[in-house]
Scaffold this motif. Structure first.
Motif, short mmCIF file in Angstrom:
data_model
loop_
_atom_site.label_atom_id
_atom_site.label_comp_id
_atom_site.label_asym_id
_atom_site.label_seq_id
_atom_site.Cartn_x
_atom_site.Cartn_y
_atom_site.Cartn_z
N LEU A 132 -0.78 -1.57 -2.00
CA LEU A 132 -0.29 -2.27 -0.81
C LEU A 132 -0.05 -3.76 -1.10
N PHE A 133 -0.94 -4.36 -1.88
CA PHE A 133 -0.76 -5.77 -2.21
C PHE A 133 0.40 -5.96 -3.20
N GLU A 134 0.60 -4.97 -4.08
CA GLU A 134 1.75 -5.04 -4.98
C GLU A 134 3.06 -4.84 -4.22
N LYS A 135 3.01 -4.01 -3.21
CA LYS A 135 4.18 -3.76 -2.36
C LYS A 135 4.55 -5.00 -1.55
N HIS A 136 3.54 -5.80 -1.19
CA HIS A 136 3.75 -7.01 -0.40
C HIS A 136 3.14 -8.21 -1.12
N PRO A 137 3.79 -8.68 -2.19
CA PRO A 137 3.20 -9.74 -3.03
C PRO A 137 3.11 -11.09 -2.33
N ASN A 138 3.80 -11.25 -1.20
CA ASN A 138 3.82 -12.55 -0.52
C ASN A 138 2.88 -12.62 0.68
N VAL A 139 1.97 -11.65 0.77
CA VAL A 139 1.04 -11.65 1.91
C VAL A 139 0.22 -12.94 1.91
N LYS A 140 0.19 -13.56 3.07
CA LYS A 140 -0.48 -14.85 3.22
C LYS A 140 -1.78 -14.74 4.02
N GLY A 141 -1.89 -13.70 4.85
CA GLY A 141 -3.08 -13.55 5.69
C GLY A 141 -3.48 -12.11 5.86
N CYS A 142 -4.79 -11.87 6.06
CA CYS A 142 -5.32 -10.53 6.27
C CYS A 142 -6.28 -10.54 7.46
N PHE A 143 -6.21 -9.47 8.25
CA PHE A 143 -7.13 -9.25 9.36
C PHE A 143 -7.90 -7.97 9.08
N ALA A 144 -9.23 -8.05 9.09
CA ALA A 144 -10.09 -6.88 8.84
C ALA A 144 -10.89 -6.59 10.10
N SER A 145 -10.81 -5.35 10.60
CA SER A 145 -11.35 -5.05 11.93
C SER A 145 -12.84 -4.75 11.96
N ASN A 146 -13.47 -4.57 10.80
CA ASN A 146 -14.94 -4.47 10.75
C ASN A 146 -15.40 -4.77 9.33
N SER A 147 -16.69 -4.63 9.08
CA SER A 147 -17.23 -5.02 7.78
C SER A 147 -16.74 -4.11 6.65
N ASP A 148 -16.50 -2.84 6.93
CA ASP A 148 -15.97 -1.94 5.90
C ASP A 148 -14.55 -2.34 5.50
N ALA A 149 -13.73 -2.66 6.49
CA ALA A 149 -12.37 -3.11 6.20
C ALA A 149 -12.39 -4.44 5.45
N MET A 150 -13.33 -5.31 5.84
CA MET A 150 -13.46 -6.59 5.15
C MET A 150 -13.83 -6.39 3.69
N GLU A 151 -14.68 -5.42 3.41
CA GLU A 151 -15.08 -5.15 2.03
C GLU A 151 -13.87 -4.77 1.17
N LEU A 152 -12.92 -4.02 1.73
CA LEU A 152 -11.72 -3.66 0.99
C LEU A 152 -10.94 -4.91 0.56
N VAL A 153 -10.81 -5.85 1.49
CA VAL A 153 -10.04 -7.06 1.20
C VAL A 153 -10.77 -7.93 0.18
N LEU A 154 -12.08 -8.08 0.35
CA LEU A 154 -12.85 -8.91 -0.58
C LEU A 154 -12.85 -8.31 -1.98
N ASP A 155 -12.93 -6.98 -2.07
CA ASP A 155 -12.87 -6.33 -3.38
C ASP A 155 -11.52 -6.56 -4.05
N GLU A 156 -10.46 -6.55 -3.26
CA GLU A 156 -9.12 -6.80 -3.80
C GLU A 156 -9.02 -8.21 -4.34
N MET A 157 -9.62 -9.16 -3.64
CA MET A 157 -9.61 -10.54 -4.12
C MET A 157 -10.27 -10.66 -5.49
N GLU A 158 -11.37 -9.91 -5.67
CA GLU A 158 -12.08 -9.95 -6.95
C GLU A 158 -11.29 -9.26 -8.05
#
Length: 304
Positions: free
Chosen positions: A198-224
């Motif tokens: 999904l991040f490769e599909k949208h390389p210009n993503v500037k912001g993310c919204f995570a609706s709970n802690s599990d969703a937030m973990e997905l985004v934080l793992d991607e950052m790492e």
């Protein structure tokens, strides 16, 4: 009291609040022995598992409780059981996530529409009111997730014309995303590889919204994994998100009051059992938490 889970921080706090309310009722009103209020908390071992939660609901209703409170994992999954509860004279209270069932005695929750609207405004501000956004939602079935998603999307689309929502990922629909990858990738992929896609599909993503802690973990793992650094806002706090907030990786969090939610759900259930009446909606509140206000008294009071 039936939650959506048992082991993670949020549901542990809900259980503590529910049990504390039972103790306080008994102590303050002098209930003892057979007259004492007994609070039993349960939830799926696999957090958010709809079938397991419905089975638990069936089991608890077969014990004819004086009242029952539930955080509904699937807004359409419990109507038959709620009919049965009505026939048995068992009042139903919902908390955290409800449904449109007409016979519910009270709904105990964060104001999810207001808090998601604030999250949208905060993310837009961090982004300079322009750019692409992706949403990461814990599921597509619960009312709480639907309310947060709808409020966030509505606020962005109505207020920030230069922000575009380019993708909304629902964690319970991973097979749908795997099917999108068939042409490019093998279909036997783990969720982290879907998020990479999904991040490769949208390389210009500037912001993310995570609706709970599990969703937030997905985004934080991607950052790492991929060394991406979008602006991030979301819901709930655990050890990982707290460390990320302190490090400046998360721009802000809606922090709910799960202890208060469990406590108020028990009080509302006891009142319903005694035909004392309840407010239709019991707002348990939230605080907007950032790295800058983390040590404020109001924030610490809800975190601790």
């Amino acid at each position: 009291i039936i939650g959506k889970g048992t082991n993670d921080d949020f549901w542990v706090q809900v259980k503590k609040g529910a049990e504390q309310a039972g103790k306080d009722i008994n102590e303050q009103l002098g209930y003892k022995g057979k007259k004492a209020v007994k609070v039993v908390y349960s939830g799926p071992s696999d957090k958010g598992n709809v079938d397991e939660q419905v089975n638990i609901l069936d089991e608890e209703l077969s014990r004819y409780p004086a009242a029952l409170a539930i955080s509904i994992a699937d807004a359409k999954a419990c109507e038959v059981q709620f009919d049965q509860a009505g026939w048995n004279g068992t009042p139903i209270v919902t908390f955290d996530s409800s449904s449109d069932y007409p016979g519910i005695s009270a709904f105990v929750s964060t104001d999810n529409s207001a808090s998601a609207t604030e999250a949208a405004n905060r993310l837009a501000e961090a982004m300079g009111e322009s750019g692409e956004v992706m949403l990461f939602m814990q599921d597509s079935k619960s009312q709480v997730a639907q309310t947060r998603e709808n409020a966030f999307v509505s606020q962005i689309q109505s207020t920030y014309p230069n922000i575009t929502i380019v993708e909304t990922y629902h964690m319970d629909q991973i097979d749908t995303y795997k099917n999108q990858m068939i042409q490019e990738l093998a279909t036997d992929k783990q969720e982290e590889e879907v998020i990479d896609y999904l991040f490769e599909k949208h390389p210009n993503v500037k912001g993310c919204f995570a609706s709970n802690s599990d969703a937030m973990e997905l985004v934080l793992d991607e950052m790492e994994r991929k060394n991406v650094s979008p602006f991030i806002v979301g819901y709930d706090v655990n050890n990982d998100s707290m460390e990320a907030l302190k490090a400046g990786k998360i721009d802000g969090l809606v922090v709910q009051n799960p202890f208060g939610m469990g406590y108020a759900a028990t009080i509302a259930s006891a009142r319903a059992a005694l035909n004392m009446g309840n407010e239709a909606f019991v707002n348990t509140g939230y605080v907007w938490v950032t790295k800058q206000n983390l040590n404020d008294e109001a924030v610490q009071s809800i975190l601790n």
